[in-house]
Design a protein around this motif. Structure first.
Motif, short mmCIF file in Angstrom:
data_model
loop_
_atom_site.label_atom_id
_atom_site.label_comp_id
_atom_site.label_asym_id
_atom_site.label_seq_id
_atom_site.Cartn_x
_atom_site.Cartn_y
_atom_site.Cartn_z
N GLU A 43 0.83 -1.21 0.00
CA GLU A 43 0.00 0.00 0.00
C GLU A 43 0.87 1.26 0.00
N GLY B 260 1.74 2.39 -3.35
CA GLY B 260 0.67 2.83 -4.23
C GLY B 260 -0.23 1.71 -4.74
N VAL B 261 -0.05 0.50 -4.19
CA VAL B 261 -0.88 -0.63 -4.61
C VAL B 261 -2.19 -0.60 -3.84
N THR B 262 -3.30 -0.81 -4.53
CA THR B 262 -4.61 -0.84 -3.90
C THR B 262 -4.98 -2.27 -3.54
N GLN C 198 -8.01 -4.76 -1.86
CA GLN C 198 -9.41 -4.90 -1.50
C GLN C 198 -9.61 -6.32 -1.00
N GLN D 292 -5.46 -5.14 -6.47
CA GLN D 292 -6.29 -4.72 -7.59
C GLN D 292 -5.39 -4.41 -8.80
N ALA E 6 -0.68 -3.39 -11.04
CA ALA E 6 -1.25 -2.71 -9.87
C ALA E 6 -0.80 -1.25 -9.82
N THR E 7 0.38 -0.98 -10.33
CA THR E 7 0.92 0.36 -10.53
C THR E 7 1.65 0.31 -11.87
#
Length: 454
Positions: free
Chosen positions: A275, A278-280, A282, A287, A294-295
């Motif tokens: 995170e 910059g990785v999301t 869920q 994601q 992811a980025t």
């Protein structure tokens, strides 16, 4: 040195990605905190199949004895089997390490975490090492997950990892969860003579499969005298006086030598700095976009992105990501139809659409055709004739194939190709199916009269 590509995780996805990227000429590093091969090799697919293979003769003899053509017993030495499993895993890991060395892939053994733009910090036995990259692949896999009250204690309450590490097979086993993991391991315990109790909150076993498959499997388990308790919620399971004690929400209690908790698996994505990079996430799933990114410079494949928890799906994604990172392709990732198999006896196999979800394809024109395994000479030869093969048609083309019964896993690749090629009724005659073979049951299903899906 700045690597073109660094991969975290050496399961089927991560290892294949590293190997293929090196084949494309990229400089590659692989980071692994445990054993090469990940869960699939060391604590999942492969040990389970070695167990099933070693005990298959027990089930085969049982079937032939019912036909009154054979008698006797097959005794499997569980300690020797566990020794063989470990020997096979050790040899496979050694071969993997040799392949990495041959390809010039640097292996960093230790926990890897993102620690800045383009940097991975690996906590190795010799201390921390910084590994720099241009592109990163997160292939960290998954681990067993548990609901409150169902946590394993490595005594009488086990997860799948602990179950595979047992030194002796229990005489009685409670399996919490009627999915593929629980059912495959329960079949092995059953072959060793264990009394099996399966408990699940869903209304059928193998709940992700065709309802007719679930019904066929349940019928077999009942013939084996399993206690299958469906639509039952478990409030807790714990070790009491050297036994596993399971308590249902109703207050009813069940005891056994061991309890296997197999209610699902979740991605291993926490605590490695995703995170912050910059990785999301869920539900702990990374994601990703249509290119599995992811980025702009971080990919995620396999169980880590949560799209589908199957080793062969991870390997397929690995090929795409290695190709994309090497600039060989730019089109979005497309998995196609991903086959799924429950191993054991009976087996279950499916590819593409299932009948009860046919409305997702083209409900107006969906039809089914089928064949019973009882008409197949190879099923008869093995005295295992229960089961069927069902074909789903839409727009005159094959869009799904489902099967349950003896050895149906061997039909998986043929079924996948048939759906991929979009076979029509005319295509059924484009190749020759060998005789006698289990494949003929698939041919019979393809040629059978079609009925509209209601």
């Amino acid at each position: 040195m700045i690597y073109d590509l660094v991969v975290i995780g050496s399961g089927p996805g991560g290892f294949d990605c590293a190997v293929e990227a090196a084949g494309f000429g990229l400089s590659v590093a692989l980071v692994e905190k445990g054993f090469l091969g990940g869960t699939c090799l060391n604590r999942g697919c492969i040990p389970t199949k070695l167990w099933l293979g070693a005990t298959s003769a027990i089930e085969e003899l049982h079937n032939q004895a019912k036909m009154k053509v054979a008698s006797g017993e097959v005794i499997v030495d569980f300690a020797a089997l566990q020794g063989r499993v470990q020997k096979h895993l050790t040899g496979t890991r050694k071969a993997m390490a040799m392949q990495l060395k041959k390809l010039g892939i640097d292996l960093f053994e230790g926990q890897g975490s993102l620690s800045g733009e383009g940097v991975i910090t690996v906590a190795t036995a010799e201390g921390e090492q910084k590994v720099e990259y241009n592109k990163l692949v997160v292939a960290t896999g998954s681990k067993p997950i548990f609901f409150p009250g169902l946590e394993p204690d490595n005594d009488c309450v086990l997860d799948s990892d602990m179950f595979l590490a047992m030194e002796t097979m229990p005489k009685s086993l409670i399996v919490v969860g009627a999915g593929f993991i629980g059912l495959e391991m329960a079949q092995v315990a059953h072959r060793f003579g264990a009394k099996i109790t399966v408990v699940d909150a869903m209304d059928r076993v193998a709940p992700l499969e065709d309802p007719e498959v679930s019904k066929a499997l349940l019928s077999t388990f009942k013939r084996w005298k399993w206690d299958v308790l469906l639509q039952k919620r478990v409030s807790g399971v714990r070790t009491v006086d050297g036994k596993a004690l399971l308590t249902l929400d109703s207050g009813e209690q069940i005891t056994a030598d061991k309890a296997l908790v197999a209610v699902g698996r979740g991605p291993v994505t926490q605590g490695i700095g995703l995170e912050e990079a910059g990785v999301t996430l869920q539900f702990n799933q990374i994601q990703v976009d249509d290119h599995l990114l992811a980025t702009p410079n971080i990919y995620a494949i396999g169980d880590a992105n949560g799209q589908i928890q199957l080793a062969h799906a991870a390997a397929h994604q690995a090929h795409y990501v290695a190709s994309h990172a090497a600039g060989k392709i730019d089109a979005p990732y497309a998995s196609g139809n991903v086959p799924s198999v429950l191993f054991g006896a009976p087996e279950a196999m499916r590819v593409g659409a299932m009948e009860h979800e046919a409305f997702l394809t083209d409900f107006e024109t969906c039809q089914t055709s089928r064949a019973q395994l009882a008409a197949n000479p190879m099923a008869q030869a093995h005295a295992s004739t229960q089961g069927f093969i069902k074909v789903i048609w839409s727009g005159g083309k094959v869009v799904g194939i489902t099967a349950v019964g003896h050895d149906v896993s061997r039909l998986t690749t043929a079924a996948t190709l048939i759906i991929h090629q979009g076979w029509t009724a005319e295509d059924v005659y484009s190749i020759i199916f060998s005789h006698p073979s289990l494949d003929e049951a698939l041919l019979m299903a393809l040629k059978a009269e079609r009925k509209d899906v209601q």
